[in-house]
Scaffold this motif. Structure first.
Motif, PDB file in Angstrom:
ATOM      1  N   PRO A 211       2.655  -0.442   2.725  1.00  0.00           N
ATOM      2  CA  PRO A 211       3.813  -1.503   2.460  1.00  0.00           C
ATOM      3  C   PRO A 211       5.116  -0.776   2.633  1.00  0.00           C
ATOM      4  O   PRO A 211       6.191  -1.092   3.195  1.00  0.00           O
ATOM      5  CB  PRO A 211       3.549  -2.270   1.173  1.00  0.00           C
ATOM      6  CG  PRO A 211       2.017  -2.064   1.303  1.00  0.00           C
ATOM      7  CD  PRO A 211       1.574  -0.798   1.848  1.00  0.00           C
ATOM      8  N   LEU A 212       5.275   0.432   1.914  1.00  0.00           N
ATOM      9  CA  LEU A 212       6.272   1.244   1.726  1.00  0.00           C
ATOM     10  C   LEU A 212       6.563   1.939   3.000  1.00  0.00           C
ATOM     11  O   LEU A 212       8.070   1.896   3.479  1.00  0.00           O
ATOM     12  CB  LEU A 212       5.894   2.328   0.719  1.00  0.00           C
ATOM     13  CG  LEU A 212       5.986   2.186  -0.615  1.00  0.00           C
ATOM     14  CD1 LEU A 212       5.567   3.294  -1.600  1.00  0.00           C
ATOM     15  CD2 LEU A 212       7.035   1.469  -1.092  1.00  0.00           C
ATOM     16  N   TRP A 213       5.594   2.214   3.854  1.00  0.00           N
ATOM     17  CA  TRP A 213       6.052   2.841   5.276  1.00  0.00           C
ATOM     18  C   TRP A 213       6.690   1.554   6.179  1.00  0.00           C
ATOM     19  O   TRP A 213       7.547   1.668   6.897  1.00  0.00           O
ATOM     20  CB  TRP A 213       4.754   3.145   6.099  1.00  0.00           C
ATOM     21  CG  TRP A 213       4.789   3.701   7.376  1.00  0.00           C
ATOM     22  CD1 TRP A 213       5.635   4.740   7.762  1.00  0.00           C
ATOM     23  CD2 TRP A 213       4.376   3.120   8.589  1.00  0.00           C
ATOM     24  NE1 TRP A 213       5.591   4.853   9.099  1.00  0.00           N
ATOM     25  CE2 TRP A 213       4.791   3.675   9.905  1.00  0.00           C
ATOM     26  CE3 TRP A 213       3.825   1.826   8.727  1.00  0.00           C
ATOM     27  CZ2 TRP A 213       4.468   3.424  10.833  1.00  0.00           C
ATOM     28  CZ3 TRP A 213       3.284   1.552  10.189  1.00  0.00           C
ATOM     29  CH2 TRP A 213       3.836   2.118  11.048  1.00  0.00           C
ATOM     30  N   GLN A 217      10.678   2.498   2.831  1.00  0.00           N
ATOM     31  CA  GLN A 217      11.209   3.128   1.603  1.00  0.00           C
ATOM     32  C   GLN A 217      10.706   4.419   1.267  1.00  0.00           C
ATOM     33  O   GLN A 217       9.889   4.642   0.868  1.00  0.00           O
ATOM     34  CB  GLN A 217      10.610   2.252   0.610  1.00  0.00           C
ATOM     35  CG  GLN A 217      11.051   0.639   0.792  1.00  0.00           C
ATOM     36  CD  GLN A 217      10.458   0.112  -0.554  1.00  0.00           C
ATOM     37  OE1 GLN A 217      10.952   0.254  -1.643  1.00  0.00           O
ATOM     38  NE2 GLN A 217       9.861  -1.359  -0.171  1.00  0.00           N
ATOM     39  N   VAL A 218      11.586   5.471   2.180  1.00  0.00           N
ATOM     40  CA  VAL A 218      11.013   6.704   2.252  1.00  0.00           C
ATOM     41  C   VAL A 218      10.958   7.616   1.056  1.00  0.00           C
ATOM     42  O   VAL A 218       9.798   8.156   0.743  1.00  0.00           O
ATOM     43  CB  VAL A 218      11.894   7.565   3.239  1.00  0.00           C
ATOM     44  CG1 VAL A 218      11.515   8.988   3.390  1.00  0.00           C
ATOM     45  CG2 VAL A 218      11.956   6.834   4.564  1.00  0.00           C
ATOM     46  N   GLU A 219      11.755   7.491   0.064  1.00  0.00           N
ATOM     47  CA  GLU A 219      11.633   8.207  -1.197  1.00  0.00           C
ATOM     48  C   GLU A 219      10.557   7.687  -2.203  1.00  0.00           C
ATOM     49  O   GLU A 219       9.876   8.539  -2.424  1.00  0.00           O
ATOM     50  CB  GLU A 219      12.921   7.736  -1.815  1.00  0.00           C
ATOM     51  CG  GLU A 219      14.304   8.708  -1.186  1.00  0.00           C
ATOM     52  CD  GLU A 219      15.606   8.395  -1.595  1.00  0.00           C
ATOM     53  OE1 GLU A 219      15.840   8.649  -3.024  1.00  0.00           O
ATOM     54  OE2 GLU A 219      16.379   7.809  -1.043  1.00  0.00           O
ATOM     55  N   LEU A 220      10.281   6.353  -2.095  1.00  0.00           N
ATOM     56  CA  LEU A 220       9.321   6.052  -2.897  1.00  0.00           C
ATOM     57  C   LEU A 220       7.881   6.229  -2.127  1.00  0.00           C
ATOM     58  O   LEU A 220       6.853   6.866  -2.902  1.00  0.00           O
ATOM     59  CB  LEU A 220       9.167   4.331  -2.895  1.00  0.00           C
ATOM     60  CG  LEU A 220      10.209   3.924  -3.989  1.00  0.00           C
ATOM     61  CD1 LEU A 220       9.976   2.430  -3.935  1.00  0.00           C
ATOM     62  CD2 LEU A 220       9.613   4.145  -5.377  1.00  0.00           C
ATOM     63  N   LYS A 225       2.996   9.670  -2.451  1.00  0.00           N
ATOM     64  CA  LYS A 225       2.136  10.729  -1.839  1.00  0.00           C
ATOM     65  C   LYS A 225       2.022  11.602  -2.794  1.00  0.00           C
ATOM     66  O   LYS A 225       0.896  12.123  -2.783  1.00  0.00           O
ATOM     67  CB  LYS A 225       2.674  11.053  -0.400  1.00  0.00           C
ATOM     68  CG  LYS A 225       1.832  11.873   0.427  1.00  0.00           C
ATOM     69  CD  LYS A 225       2.240  11.985   1.740  1.00  0.00           C
ATOM     70  CE  LYS A 225       1.217  13.201   2.422  1.00  0.00           C
ATOM     71  NZ  LYS A 225       1.829  13.500   3.808  1.00  0.00           N
ATOM     72  N   LEU A 226       2.854  12.397  -3.456  1.00  0.00           N
ATOM     73  CA  LEU A 226       2.702  13.344  -4.385  1.00  0.00           C
ATOM     74  C   LEU A 226       1.873  12.687  -5.271  1.00  0.00           C
ATOM     75  O   LEU A 226       0.940  13.747  -5.752  1.00  0.00           O
ATOM     76  CB  LEU A 226       3.967  13.715  -4.807  1.00  0.00           C
ATOM     77  CG  LEU A 226       5.171  14.339  -3.898  1.00  0.00           C
ATOM     78  CD1 LEU A 226       6.227  14.760  -4.252  1.00  0.00           C
ATOM     79  CD2 LEU A 226       4.316  15.918  -3.584  1.00  0.00           C
ATOM     80  N   ILE A 227       2.094  11.667  -6.106  1.00  0.00           N
ATOM     81  CA  ILE A 227       1.304  11.269  -7.064  1.00  0.00           C
ATOM     82  C   ILE A 227      -0.234  11.057  -6.791  1.00  0.00           C
ATOM     83  O   ILE A 227      -1.057  11.403  -7.683  1.00  0.00           O
ATOM     84  CB  ILE A 227       1.957  10.017  -7.910  1.00  0.00           C
ATOM     85  CG1 ILE A 227       3.394  10.456  -8.417  1.00  0.00           C
ATOM     86  CG2 ILE A 227       1.050   9.618  -8.993  1.00  0.00           C
ATOM     87  CD1 ILE A 227       4.105   9.199  -8.777  1.00  0.00           C
TER      88      ILE A 227
END
Length: 256
Positions: A211-213, A217-220, A225-227
Motif C-alpha cells: 500500500p505504501l508503494w 509514501q517513500v519515507e514511510l 523496511k528498516l523496522i
C-alpha cells in the motif's frame, strides 16, 4: 630392479597437509552441498538443540559488520530523501556506502560474498529508481523478494514439507537424531508452526509495503523496511530457535 613410482594413486589416503588432497577428494553430494549452504546461512547458525545465546544470534544476522552492511544503505536512503526529496542522491549514496564495505573487506582480505550480495541488491534498486525517475521504485526488488519467499513457504506448507523442517532436516540428519522429523508428530507440529510464523513475517511486510508503494509514501516505506528488516528477522529467528529446541534436545554429557 623395478622403478619406484612416486605418483599418487587414486586409492591412496592423502596425509594431512597434502596440498593435492582436496583435488583427490570425492565431490560432495547434493545433500552435503545443501547442508553446507544452510549452515552458512543466517538460520543455519542457530543449531537445533543448542541453548540460544546473544552471541550466536548476532552471528546469525551477520555480526556487527553484517548488521551495518544491511542497515546503513537503507538508513542513508531515508535520511537523504527526507532532506533532499531527490531521487539521484537518495539512491547513489547507498550504493557508495555498499562499495565502501566491499573495499574494506578486500583490503582486510575477508570474504566479499555478503558485501557483494548487498551491493548487488542496492545497485538493482537504485537502477530501477533512476530508470523510472520515481523513488518508490527503489523498493520493488524487496517487495518481489518478500512475495517470492512467501509463495515458496506456502508451497512447502501445502505439500506438508514445511520449510523450517527441511532446513532443520539438513542441519540434523536422521542418522544423528535417531529418526526423521517427519516421523515424529511433535517435531512435525512445531516445525509447521515455525514455518507459518515465517510466512506471517513476509505477509506482514507485504501488507505494509505494497500500500505504501502504491501511494508513493517513500519515507514511510523506507522506515517500515528498516523496522521490519533485521530487527524483526532477528526476533523471529530467536523465537524459532526456542520453538525448535523444545523438540530437538541435544544430549548433555553426564556429570562425573
Amino acid at each position: 630392479m623395478t622403478d619406484h613410482d612416486d605418483r599418487a594413486r587414486p586409492d591412496r589416503v592423502a596425509p594431512d597437509g597434502d596440498p593435492y588432497a582436496e583435488e583427490r577428494a570425492e565431490p560432495l553430494s547434493l545433500q552435503a552441498q545443501l547442508r553446507d549452504a544452510v549452515r552458512n546461512a543466517g538460520i543455519g547458525q542457530v543449531a537445533p538443540g543448542e541453548a540460544p545465546s546473544g552471541k550466536a544470534l548476532l552471528t546469525a544476522v551477520g555480526g556487527v559488520r553484517g548488521l551495518a552492511e544491511s542497515v546503513l544503505p537503507g538508513f542513508a536512503f531515508l535520511i537523504v530523501y527526507a532532506v533532499t526529496k531527490e531521487v539521484v542522491p537518495s539512491v547513489v549514496v547507498p550504493v557508495a556506502i555498499g562499495l565502501v564495505f566491499v573495499v574494506l573487506r578486500l583490503v582486510q582480505r575477508q570474504s566479499i560474498m555478503m558485501s557483494f550480495a548487498g551491493i548487488f541488491g542496492v545497485a538493482i534498486s537504485a537502477g530501477l529508481a533512476l530508470l523510472t525517475g520515481r523513488a518508490e521504485s527503489n523498493f520493488i526488488p524487496g517487495i518481489v523478494i518478500n512475495a517470492v519467499f512467501l509463495a515458496v513457504i506456502l508451497v512447502t506448507l501445502a505439500i506438508r514439507r514445511p520449510l523450517i523442517g527441511l532446513v532443520v532436516g539438513l542441519l540434523v540428519p536422521g542418522d544423528e537424531d535417531g529418526r526423521d522429523w517427519r516421523d515424529d508428530a511433535a517435531k512435525r507440529r512445531v516445525l509447521t508452526v515455525a514455518t507459518w510464523m515465517w510466512a506471517g513475517l513476509f505477509a506482514f511486510r507485504l501488507a505494509f509495503e505494497i500500500p505504501l508503494w502504491l501511494t508513493a509514501q517513500v519515507e514511510l516505506l523506507a522506515g517500515i523496511k528498516l523496522i521490519t528488516g533485521v530487527p524483526l528477522y532477528a526476533a523471529l529467528l530467536w523465537v524459532t530457535w526456542l520453538l525448535v529446541r523444545t523438540v530437538f534436545v541435544r544430549d548433555e554429557p553426564a556429570a562425573v
